[in-house]
Design an enzyme around this catalytic site. Structure first.
Site, PDB file in Angstrom:
ATOM      1  N   SER A  35       0.850  -1.197   0.000  1.00 31.56           N
ATOM      2  CA  SER A  35       0.000   0.000   0.000  1.00 31.56           C
ATOM      3  C   SER A  35       0.880   1.239   0.000  1.00 31.56           C
ATOM      4  O   SER A  35       1.651   1.465   0.934  1.00 31.56           O
ATOM      5  CB  SER A  35      -0.895   0.013   1.241  1.00 31.56           C
ATOM      6  OG  SER A  35      -1.384   1.328   1.432  1.00 31.56           O
ATOM      7  N   HIS A  49      -0.941  -1.393  -4.387  1.00 30.15           N
ATOM      8  CA  HIS A  49      -2.247  -1.022  -3.833  1.00 30.15           C
ATOM      9  C   HIS A  49      -2.259   0.492  -3.614  1.00 30.15           C
ATOM     10  O   HIS A  49      -1.400   1.038  -2.931  1.00 30.15           O
ATOM     11  CB  HIS A  49      -2.443  -1.764  -2.516  1.00 30.15           C
ATOM     12  CG  HIS A  49      -3.771  -1.602  -1.875  1.00 30.15           C
ATOM     13  ND1 HIS A  49      -4.879  -2.333  -2.247  1.00 30.15           N
ATOM     14  CD2 HIS A  49      -4.183  -0.792  -0.874  1.00 30.15           C
ATOM     15  CE1 HIS A  49      -5.906  -1.994  -1.488  1.00 30.15           C
ATOM     16  NE2 HIS A  49      -5.521  -1.042  -0.641  1.00 30.15           N
ATOM     17  N   ASP A 109      -4.482   3.581  -2.211  1.00 29.84           N
ATOM     18  CA  ASP A 109      -5.625   3.934  -1.362  1.00 29.84           C
ATOM     19  C   ASP A 109      -6.103   5.335  -1.678  1.00 29.84           C
ATOM     20  O   ASP A 109      -5.394   6.316  -1.461  1.00 29.84           O
ATOM     21  CB  ASP A 109      -5.212   3.860   0.111  1.00 29.84           C
ATOM     22  CG  ASP A 109      -5.075   2.434   0.581  1.00 29.84           C
ATOM     23  OD1 ASP A 109      -6.034   1.667   0.423  1.00 29.84           O
ATOM     24  OD2 ASP A 109      -3.992   2.082   1.100  1.00 29.84           O
ATOM     25  N   MET A 141      -8.773   8.111  -0.655  1.00 29.41           N
ATOM     26  CA  MET A 141      -9.647   8.462   0.472  1.00 29.41           C
ATOM     27  C   MET A 141     -10.226   9.854   0.273  1.00 29.41           C
ATOM     28  O   MET A 141      -9.509  10.776  -0.105  1.00 29.41           O
ATOM     29  CB  MET A 141      -8.848   8.453   1.768  1.00 29.41           C
ATOM     30  CG  MET A 141      -8.137   7.146   2.047  1.00 29.41           C
ATOM     31  SD  MET A 141      -7.299   7.256   3.626  1.00 29.41           S
ATOM     32  CE  MET A 141      -6.501   5.656   3.671  1.00 29.41           C
ATOM     33  N   HIS A 166      -8.044   1.111  -4.520  1.00 23.72           N
ATOM     34  CA  HIS A 166      -9.026   0.915  -3.434  1.00 23.72           C
ATOM     35  C   HIS A 166      -9.717   2.248  -3.173  1.00 23.72           C
ATOM     36  O   HIS A 166      -9.125   3.151  -2.584  1.00 23.72           O
ATOM     37  CB  HIS A 166      -8.257   0.409  -2.196  1.00 23.72           C
ATOM     38  CG  HIS A 166      -9.105   0.196  -0.981  1.00 23.72           C
ATOM     39  ND1 HIS A 166      -8.549  -0.034   0.267  1.00 23.72           N
ATOM     40  CD2 HIS A 166     -10.447   0.167  -0.805  1.00 23.72           C
ATOM     41  CE1 HIS A 166      -9.520  -0.193   1.156  1.00 23.72           C
ATOM     42  NE2 HIS A 166     -10.673  -0.064   0.537  1.00 23.72           N
ATOM     43  N   MET A 173     -11.921   4.377  -1.208  1.00 25.88           N
ATOM     44  CA  MET A 173     -12.632   4.612   0.053  1.00 25.88           C
ATOM     45  C   MET A 173     -13.363   5.938  -0.104  1.00 25.88           C
ATOM     46  O   MET A 173     -12.957   6.989   0.382  1.00 25.88           O
ATOM     47  CB  MET A 173     -11.631   4.637   1.212  1.00 25.88           C
ATOM     48  CG  MET A 173     -11.155   3.244   1.592  1.00 25.88           C
ATOM     49  SD  MET A 173      -9.700   3.251   2.616  1.00 25.88           S
ATOM     50  CE  MET A 173      -8.448   3.324   1.345  1.00 25.88           C
ATOM     51  N   MET A 192     -11.458  -5.862   4.903  1.00 28.46           N
ATOM     52  CA  MET A 192     -10.702  -4.910   5.722  1.00 28.46           C
ATOM     53  C   MET A 192     -10.394  -5.571   7.063  1.00 28.46           C
ATOM     54  O   MET A 192     -11.302  -6.037   7.759  1.00 28.46           O
ATOM     55  CB  MET A 192     -11.497  -3.621   5.965  1.00 28.46           C
ATOM     56  CG  MET A 192     -11.646  -2.695   4.772  1.00 28.46           C
ATOM     57  SD  MET A 192     -10.122  -2.196   3.920  1.00 28.46           S
ATOM     58  CE  MET A 192      -9.142  -1.499   5.250  1.00 28.46           C
ATOM     59  N   ASP A 206      -6.655  -6.382   3.936  1.00 28.59           N
ATOM     60  CA  ASP A 206      -6.041  -5.047   3.953  1.00 28.59           C
ATOM     61  C   ASP A 206      -6.085  -4.462   5.364  1.00 28.59           C
ATOM     62  O   ASP A 206      -7.166  -4.213   5.898  1.00 28.59           O
ATOM     63  CB  ASP A 206      -6.822  -4.142   2.981  1.00 28.59           C
ATOM     64  CG  ASP A 206      -6.210  -2.760   2.820  1.00 28.59           C
ATOM     65  OD1 ASP A 206      -5.140  -2.497   3.390  1.00 28.59           O
ATOM     66  OD2 ASP A 206      -6.830  -1.941   2.100  1.00 28.59           O
TER      67      ASP A 206
HETATM   68  C1  DX5 Z   1      -6.301   1.504   5.314  1.00 24.90           C
HETATM   69  C2  DX5 Z   1      -5.803   1.243   3.920  1.00 24.90           C
HETATM   70  C3  DX5 Z   1      -4.698   0.267   3.889  1.00 24.90           C
HETATM   71  C4  DX5 Z   1      -3.490   0.681   4.674  1.00 24.90           C
HETATM   72  C5  DX5 Z   1      -2.701  -0.543   5.007  1.00 24.90           C
HETATM   73  O1  DX5 Z   1      -7.413   2.317   5.254  1.00 24.90           O
HETATM   74  O2  DX5 Z   1      -6.847   0.740   3.109  1.00 24.90           O
HETATM   75  O3  DX5 Z   1      -4.352  -0.080   2.556  1.00 24.90           O
HETATM   76  O4  DX5 Z   1      -2.707   1.618   4.035  1.00 24.90           O
HETATM   77  O5  DX5 Z   1      -1.583  -0.165   5.725  1.00 24.90           O
HETATM   78  P1  DX5 Z   1      -0.907  -1.115   6.810  1.00 24.90           P
HETATM   79  O6  DX5 Z   1      -0.427  -2.322   6.110  1.00 24.90           O
HETATM   80  O7  DX5 Z   1       0.171  -0.258   7.359  1.00 24.90           O
HETATM   81  O8  DX5 Z   1      -1.974  -1.430   7.839  1.00 24.90           O
HETATM   82 ZN    ZN Z   2      -6.437  -0.214   1.064  1.00 26.81          ZN
END
Ligand code: DX5
Ligand code: ZN
Length: 211
Positions: A7, A32, A34, A36, A65, A67, A136, A170
């Protein structure tokens, strides 16, 4: 063999190219990313420009991903960036099935994610539209949280139902919890902190791919 999707949230934002190259050289399988929106989760991260820049610079598949509360407005945009797959959340308002169909029509891998409090029973009817279920294993929003081992049961349940698509976990994933995830039926593990902050990601990848 479990595939690893580091990620990018855990990469150094001022040295992202260097950090991404390091995990690619280590042998990771996907990246990956993220996204947000500060509404669905209490954090704000990147937009499509980053995904496009990663796609132009690297050939590794980009696992995006979302969110976001309203991903339907952005699915076409993210598809044009060259993403390999787009994951949306089961908890969002709107026509989730329609969005999954749309992602599939665009030729991308479809992903559907459930937060820790969302039972997999709530997505059972949607599974024929889902190439990858993202479980998750922390509350989404931030990297560096503790892995919730109670989520292993969701993976077992999906496999007990005969779901043959990919299952991804994740949040808080480290080498120490991969054996349990693999035994439950996992295919893809997101690793943020554990991979980008590792002293030797290549050695870690060898250990993981040999599991
Ligand atoms: C959390 C994200 C993850 C996160 C994982 O909301 O979707 O992808 O970055 O990070 P680690 O592996 O550090 O928990
Ligand atoms: Zn993620």
């Amino acid at each position: 063999m479990i595939k690893i999707a580091p990620s990018i949230l855990a990469a150094d934002p001022l040295n992202m190219e260097r950090d991404v190259q390091r995990v690619i050289d280590a042998g990771c399988d996907l990246l990956h990313v993220d996204i947000m929106d500060a509404h669905f989760v209490p954090n704000l991260s990147y937009g499509p420009a980053l995904v496009e820049a990663l796609h132009q610079r690297f050939t590794i598949p980009l696992d995006v991903h979302l969110m976001m509360d309203n991903p339907e407005k952005y699915i076409d945009t993210f598809a044009k960036t060259g993403a390999w797959g787009i994951t949306i959340h089961a908890e969002i308002p709107g026509d989730v099935a329609g969005m999954l169909r749309h992602i599939r029509e665009l030729g991308l891998s479809t992903g559907l994610s459930v937060k820790p409090g969302t039972p997999v029973e709530s997505i059972r009817q949607l599974l024929p539209l889902v190439d990858m279920v993202l479980i998750m294993t922390v509350e989404p929003g931030f990297g560096g949280q503790k892995f919730q081992s109670a989520m292993l049961e969701k993976i077992r349940t999906l496999r007990a139902w005969g779901y043959q698509g990919m299952i991804e976990a994740d949040g808080g994933v480290a080498i120490s919890n991969l054996p349990d995830l693999k035994a439950a039926g996992l295919d893809v593990a997101v690793m943020g902190t554990a991979m980008y902050r590792s002293n030797d990601p290549a050695r870690d990848m060898q250990i993981i791919h040999a599991m």
